[in-house]
Enzyme design. Structure first.
Site, PDB file in Angstrom:
ATOM      1  N   GLN A  96       0.810  -1.212  -0.017  1.00  0.00           N
ATOM      2  CA  GLN A  96       0.000   0.053  -0.025  1.00  0.00           C
ATOM      3  C   GLN A  96       0.920   1.334   0.098  1.00  0.00           C
ATOM      4  O   GLN A  96       0.486   2.249   0.510  1.00  0.00           O
ATOM      5  CB  GLN A  96      -0.851  -0.009   1.409  1.00  0.00           C
ATOM      6  CG  GLN A  96      -2.115  -0.921   0.965  1.00  0.00           C
ATOM      7  CD  GLN A  96      -3.085  -0.384  -0.122  1.00  0.00           C
ATOM      8  OE1 GLN A  96      -3.219   0.705  -0.390  1.00  0.00           O
ATOM      9  NE2 GLN A  96      -3.744  -1.489  -0.917  1.00  0.00           N
ATOM     10  N   SER A  97       1.881   1.218  -0.795  1.00  0.00           N
ATOM     11  CA  SER A  97       3.051   2.471  -0.813  1.00  0.00           C
ATOM     12  C   SER A  97       2.199   3.721  -1.481  1.00  0.00           C
ATOM     13  O   SER A  97       1.989   3.608  -2.601  1.00  0.00           O
ATOM     14  CB  SER A  97       4.147   1.998  -1.442  1.00  0.00           C
ATOM     15  OG  SER A  97       5.037   3.022  -1.875  1.00  0.00           O
ATOM     16  N   ASN A  98       2.065   4.856  -0.628  1.00  0.00           N
ATOM     17  CA  ASN A  98       1.739   6.052  -1.424  1.00  0.00           C
ATOM     18  C   ASN A  98       2.854   6.436  -2.256  1.00  0.00           C
ATOM     19  O   ASN A  98       2.488   7.178  -3.182  1.00  0.00           O
ATOM     20  CB  ASN A  98       1.576   6.880  -0.295  1.00  0.00           C
ATOM     21  CG  ASN A  98       0.567   6.802   0.775  1.00  0.00           C
ATOM     22  OD1 ASN A  98      -0.705   6.563   0.486  1.00  0.00           O
ATOM     23  ND2 ASN A  98       0.756   6.479   1.968  1.00  0.00           N
TER      24      ASN A  98
END
Ligand SMILES: Cc1ncc(COP(=O)(O)O)c(C=O)c1O
Length: 341
Positions: free
Chosen positions: A83-85
């Site tokens: 879930q890397s921004n």
């Protein structure tokens, strides 16, 4: 004096300056609850940097994409958690610059929510046209990156590698510049003695801010909330080294090791796993200010900000400022934390 960034390649992506907004209703709510007096509270809206959901990486990516283009790259490769921004913003930045993107996402967070591996940032990565490769959390990162870069070169492409979080010295230039932007906003508003608090993980935001403070020589104190590492001393050493490199790039004095202030009380079990304080902070700020934080970074960061306010850490100051570094798409990946299933 603002840093002259003319000597660095830069690809414009961000809507700047981002707003600095007073949080009067949050302050009132905290005063009502505790009977304490608080300094003026502000939020610096770097969630409004404008690129595909916004966030702090946009400032770093202006310099990183600038360097990629100057070097003739046609593909940007980066990495992070599922879930890397940062990965989502890199995919958007690459699209805006006409480059392809490959995201190598490590499945390191043992969160079992039903949307974690489908929605949130991962959904946006797909919409943005990134090639997403999910690899096991315990894979050898160096070997995986070398393999991807070799494969792309063998296919005739010119890849540019962006380290996790965009946290190289070049990426951190974005936050050296942001420090000046905020200091000018505070001066214009007549606010003299302030502290800036933000969530820290790969450290480029904190390192850049510290380098910016060394360059400017005056301005708000910087304090961070560790949302990432179980070993804060090791993390602080890494951030100090990066701050020194970034300061050297802009010919600022080297920061002292004590410039890296990290509060590790909000990490909880580990990176990416929710805490009760995070949930309370996300809901309180949403319901008092209409501002959406995220479960992994800014929710824990805000929990630290509130805990420090309640402990009186900023009671002698004119203002305490929370840097909203983005991440709102993460709410969709952690839906069970906020709605009954
Ligand atoms: C929303 C958000 N806030 C804060 C951070 C931390 O920034 P840094 O990696 O520069 O420490 C990140 C990093 O990914 C992020 O996505």
């Amino acid at each position: 004096m603002p840093i002259s960034l003319d000597t660095f390649a830069r690809f414009p992506l961000a809507h700047l300056p981002t707003p600095l907004v007073e949080m009067k209703r949050l302050r009132e709510a905290l005063s009502r609850e505790t009977g304490h007096k608080f300094p003026r509270l502000f939020i610096k809206r770097d969630d409004c940097t404008g690129l595909a959901g916004g966030g702090n990486k946009t400032r770093k990516l202006e310099f990183l994409i600038g360097e990629a283009i100057a070097g003739g790259a046609d593909t940007v490769v980066t990495t992070g958690a599922v879930q890397s921004n940062h990965a989502r913003q890199t995919a958007a930045a690459a699209a805006a610059a006409g480059l392809a993107s490959v995201l190598v996402l490590f499945d390191t967070v043992p969160y079992q929510g039903r949307s974690y591996r489908r929605s949130g940032n991962l959904l946006l990565d797909a919409v943005l046209g990134a090639e997403v490769r999910i690899v096991p959390g315990d894979a050898d990162a160096g070997a995986v990156f070398a393999g991807v870069m070799d494969e792309l070169r063998a296919a005739g492409r010119t890849p540019y590698f962006v380290p996790v979080g965009g946290s190289s010295a070049v990426g951190s230039l974005g936050y050296a510049a942001a420090y000046h932007e905020l200091a000018i906003q505070l001066e214009d508003a007549g606010i003299g003695d302030a502290a800036l608090i933000h969530a820290s993980s790969s450290g480029g935001t904190q390192a850049g801010l510290i380098a910016g403070a060394c360059h400017r020589g005056r301005g708000p104190e910087i304090r961070a909330v560790n949302v990432y590492r179980a070993d804060p001393d090791h993390m602080a050493q890494g951030i100090h080294a990066l701050a020194c490199k970034t300061a050297a790039l802009i010919e600022a004095p080297a920061p002292a090791p004590g410039a890296v202030v990290l509060d590790s009380d909000q990490l909880g079990e580990r990176y990416g796993l929710p805490t009760d304080a995070m949930r309370r902070a996300v809901e309180l700020v949403a319901r008092t200010e209409g501002v959406l934080l995220d479960p992994v970074y800014t929710g824990k960061g805000m929990a630290g900000f509130i805990a420090q306010l309640l402990a009186g850490v900023y009671s002698q100051r004119d203002a305490a400022i929370f840097l909203h570094t983005g991440g709102m798409p993460g709410l969709f990946a952690y839906e069970e934390e906020f709605v009954a299933s």
